[in-house]
Design a protein around this motif. Structure first.
Motif, PDB file in Angstrom:
ATOM      1  N   LEU A 168      -4.997  -2.103   1.489  1.00 60.84           N
ATOM      2  CA  LEU A 168      -6.208  -2.805   1.036  1.00 60.84           C
ATOM      3  C   LEU A 168      -6.075  -3.232  -0.422  1.00 60.84           C
ATOM      4  N   ALA A 169      -5.482  -2.379  -1.239  1.00 59.65           N
ATOM      5  CA  ALA A 169      -5.285  -2.721  -2.654  1.00 59.65           C
ATOM      6  C   ALA A 169      -4.380  -3.935  -2.788  1.00 59.65           C
ATOM      7  N   ILE A 170      -3.327  -3.971  -1.996  1.00 63.17           N
ATOM      8  CA  ILE A 170      -2.409  -5.119  -2.034  1.00 63.17           C
ATOM      9  C   ILE A 170      -3.137  -6.381  -1.598  1.00 63.17           C
ATOM     10  N   LYS A 171      -3.909  -6.273  -0.527  1.00 56.54           N
ATOM     11  CA  LYS A 171      -4.668  -7.429  -0.021  1.00 56.54           C
ATOM     12  C   LYS A 171      -5.631  -7.944  -1.091  1.00 56.54           C
ATOM     13  N   HIS A 172      -6.376  -7.024  -1.712  1.00 56.66           N
ATOM     14  CA  HIS A 172      -7.350  -7.448  -2.721  1.00 56.66           C
ATOM     15  C   HIS A 172      -6.665  -7.959  -3.988  1.00 56.66           C
ATOM     16  N   HIS A 173      -5.482  -7.454  -4.273  1.00 59.75           N
ATOM     17  CA  HIS A 173      -4.729  -7.959  -5.417  1.00 59.75           C
ATOM     18  C   HIS A 173      -4.418  -9.440  -5.219  1.00 59.75           C
ATOM     19  N   TYR A 174      -3.966  -9.794  -4.022  1.00 59.28           N
ATOM     20  CA  TYR A 174      -3.625 -11.190  -3.740  1.00 59.28           C
ATOM     21  C   TYR A 174      -4.859 -12.063  -3.610  1.00 59.28           C
ATOM     22  N   LEU A 175      -5.998 -11.465  -3.282  1.00 58.13           N
ATOM     23  CA  LEU A 175      -7.255 -12.216  -3.224  1.00 58.13           C
ATOM     24  C   LEU A 175      -7.922 -12.293  -4.592  1.00 58.13           C
ATOM     25  N   LEU A 176      -7.260 -11.729  -5.594  1.00 58.27           N
ATOM     26  CA  LEU A 176      -7.740 -11.711  -6.982  1.00 58.27           C
ATOM     27  C   LEU A 176      -9.077 -10.983  -7.128  1.00 58.27           C
ATOM     28  N   ASP A 177      -9.299  -9.986  -6.291  1.00 58.57           N
ATOM     29  CA  ASP A 177     -10.475  -9.127  -6.381  1.00 58.57           C
ATOM     30  C   ASP A 177     -10.047  -7.854  -7.118  1.00 58.57           C
TER      31      ASP A 177
END
Length: 168
Positions: A45-54
């Motif tokens: 989830l952290a990786i996903k949100h990192h790429y979503l700039l969240d």
């Protein structure tokens, strides 16, 4: 949720029992596996949100991943110990770089037979990296352990070190 996990960790560390019964040991293994799996979910989830700039959500998920990996690592989960070692080594999972902590966690995982941890330690000792002084004896020891388990990079590194006469 985090407060309850911290209480469990403290209770496990302060437990008066030196020899846990088989049933207790199985529960501890199951808890370690569950905490590790939860850590993996939060890490993804952290990786996903990192790429979503969240950024806020990414930081939150990294922290949860780290806590779950810590919980599993304290129960002896070698992959979680390895993850924490890498986290401290590379400054990931919201952890600051800390070579001492990285070495401690990687060593715990390596002593349990984690071949990637053995390889990382072997390289660090071979080249004097990650805050470790060059130590060819320890480098050879850890690389051999990883190589015995079929770790290809460790095998190649040993072969190269022997051909360059790094180990005698």
């Amino acid at each position: 949720m985090i407060v309850n996990k911290i209480k469990k960790i403290v209770n496990n560390l302060l437990s008066p029992s030196d020899q846990p019964s088989q049933g207790t040991q199985n529960i501890k293994i199951n808890e370690a596996n569950l905490a590790f799996e939860q850590g993996q979910v939060f890490e993804q989830l952290a990786i996903k949100h990192h790429y979503l700039l969240d950024h806020d959500q990414s930081v939150h998920n990294n922290r949860n991943a780290m806590w779950n990996f810590l919980s599993a690592a304290l129960k002896g989960h070698s992959e979680a110990q390895y993850k924490l070692g890498l986290g401290y080594l590379q400054g990931q999972l919201g952890l600051d770089k800390n070579h001492t902590h990285a070495q401690d966690w990687l060593t715990k995982a390596a002593k349990q037979g984690h071949s990637d941890a053995q390889y990382k330690l072997g390289l660090a000792y071979l080249h004097g990296q990650s805050g470790l002084d060059k130590n060819y004896t320890l480098a050879e020891e850890w690389l051999k352990e990883a190589a015995k388990q079929g770790h290809h990079e460790a095998q190649m590194t040993l072969e190269k070190a022997y051909s360059q006469l790094a180990f005698s």
